[in-house]
Design a protein around this motif. Structure first.
Motif, PDB file in Angstrom:
ATOM      1  N   ASN A 294       1.362  -1.088   0.013  1.00 56.19           N
ATOM      2  CA  ASN A 294      -0.058   0.164   0.125  1.00 56.19           C
ATOM      3  C   ASN A 294       1.496   1.253  -0.096  1.00 56.19           C
TER       4      ASN A 294
ATOM      5  N   ARG B  16      -1.714   5.434  -3.327  1.00 55.21           N
ATOM      6  CA  ARG B  16      -3.328   5.825  -2.962  1.00 55.21           C
ATOM      7  C   ARG B  16      -4.050   5.635  -4.339  1.00 55.21           C
ATOM      8  N   PRO B  17      -4.356   4.861  -4.480  1.00 55.44           N
ATOM      9  CA  PRO B  17      -5.766   4.288  -4.962  1.00 55.44           C
ATOM     10  C   PRO B  17      -6.404   5.807  -5.887  1.00 55.44           C
TER      11      PRO B  17
ATOM     12  N   GLU C 189      -3.943  -2.166  -7.911  1.00 62.08           N
ATOM     13  CA  GLU C 189      -4.696  -3.256  -6.090  1.00 62.08           C
ATOM     14  C   GLU C 189      -3.791  -3.088  -5.525  1.00 62.08           C
TER      15      GLU C 189
ATOM     16  N   ARG D 204      -7.549  -3.253  -0.606  1.00 65.95           N
ATOM     17  CA  ARG D 204      -8.970  -2.203  -1.128  1.00 65.95           C
ATOM     18  C   ARG D 204      -8.834  -3.033  -2.130  1.00 65.95           C
TER      19      ARG D 204
END
Length: 84
Positions: free
Chosen positions: A62, A65-66, A77, A81
């Protein structure tokens, strides 16, 4: 193809071809981030997308940030999330 800033033993080197990033992503269908190293926190997303066959990033740490990845045109992905 793999990127490793700290290549390990001779046995590990024998089984992988190591290169610099984003060269490791040229013609790749996906990039999988498995570390939080600084080299992966500041990728040039435009350059990365330009060299990949498919703009797919699986981020197991992660790091990104998406919303940032979607804005850069990536299918993203992260762990825990959903897809963007």
């Amino acid at each position: 193809m793999a990127f490793n800033g700290h290549v390990g033993s001779a046995k590990q080197r024998r089984h992988c071809q190591f290169t610099s990033c984003p060269l490791c992503a040229i013609t790749a269908d996906a990039l999988v981030i498995v570390t939080e190293w600084v080299q992966f926190r500041a990728l040039d997303l435009g350059r990365l997308k330009a060299v990949m066959a498919q703009p797919v990033v699986v981020d197991l740490r992660n790091v990104y940030r998406p919303e940032e990845m979607a804005a850069a045109g990536f299918v993203y992905e992260g762990v825990g999330r959903g897809k963007v």
